[in-house]
Write a protein that holds these residues in place. Structure first.
Motif, short mmCIF file in Angstrom:
data_model
loop_
_atom_site.label_atom_id
_atom_site.label_comp_id
_atom_site.label_asym_id
_atom_site.label_seq_id
_atom_site.Cartn_x
_atom_site.Cartn_y
_atom_site.Cartn_z
N SER A 83 -25.90 0.68 33.15
CA SER A 83 -24.67 0.41 32.41
C SER A 83 -23.72 -0.44 33.23
O SER A 83 -23.03 -1.31 32.70
N ALA A 84 -23.70 -0.22 34.54
CA ALA A 84 -22.83 -1.00 35.42
C ALA A 84 -23.24 -2.47 35.43
O ALA A 84 -22.40 -3.36 35.43
N TYR B 105 -22.11 -4.00 32.15
CA TYR B 105 -20.68 -4.21 32.22
C TYR B 105 -20.37 -5.46 33.03
O TYR B 105 -19.52 -6.27 32.66
N LYS C 130 -13.79 -6.28 22.86
CA LYS C 130 -13.27 -4.92 23.06
C LYS C 130 -12.76 -4.44 21.72
O LYS C 130 -12.04 -5.17 21.03
N VAL D 188 -20.93 -8.61 31.05
CA VAL D 188 -19.85 -8.82 30.09
C VAL D 188 -18.59 -9.31 30.81
O VAL D 188 -17.96 -10.29 30.39
N ARG D 189 -18.22 -8.66 31.89
CA ARG D 189 -17.00 -9.03 32.63
C ARG D 189 -17.08 -10.45 33.19
O ARG D 189 -16.08 -11.14 33.26
N GLN E 39 -13.38 -0.11 23.96
CA GLN E 39 -14.82 -0.03 24.17
C GLN E 39 -15.45 -1.42 23.98
O GLN E 39 -15.15 -2.10 23.01
N TRP E 40 -16.30 -1.82 24.89
CA TRP E 40 -16.98 -3.11 24.77
C TRP E 40 -18.11 -3.02 23.75
O TRP E 40 -18.85 -2.03 23.71
N LEU F 87 -22.38 -0.96 25.09
CA LEU F 87 -23.00 -1.39 26.35
C LEU F 87 -24.18 -0.51 26.75
O LEU F 87 -25.13 -1.00 27.36
#
Length: 74
Positions: A19-20, A23, A35, A26-27, A41-42, A8
């Motif tokens: 990075s947030a 994330y 993962k 992705v979420r 880890q993604w 990521l």
């Protein structure tokens, strides 16, 4: 041989986002990822990142065209 999967942090760097934010993409499922490893880890497949970028270009073009058409009809 280039890496097939990107962490990521690399995705965030490529997109010039935090990075947030990577994330969150992705979420939400907007950017498909897997993962891996014991710590979960993604990883994002490079082709998925490229497809995401293409979708964003298309979405931006559509938005711009819609906005442009809206200003013409006013």
């Amino acid at each position: 041989m280039p890496a097939r999967f990107l962490p990521l942090a690399d995705v965030a760097e490529t997109l010039a986002i935090s990075s947030a934010q990577a994330y969150a993409l992705v979420r939400s499922g907007e950017l498909p990822a897997i993962k891996v490893g014991g710590r979960g880890q993604w990883r994002v497949e490079e082709s998925q990142l490229e497809a995401y970028i293409e979708r964003m270009y298309a979405q931006t073009r559509e938005s711009a065209q819609t906005a442009q058409q809206g200003t013409r009809s006013s």
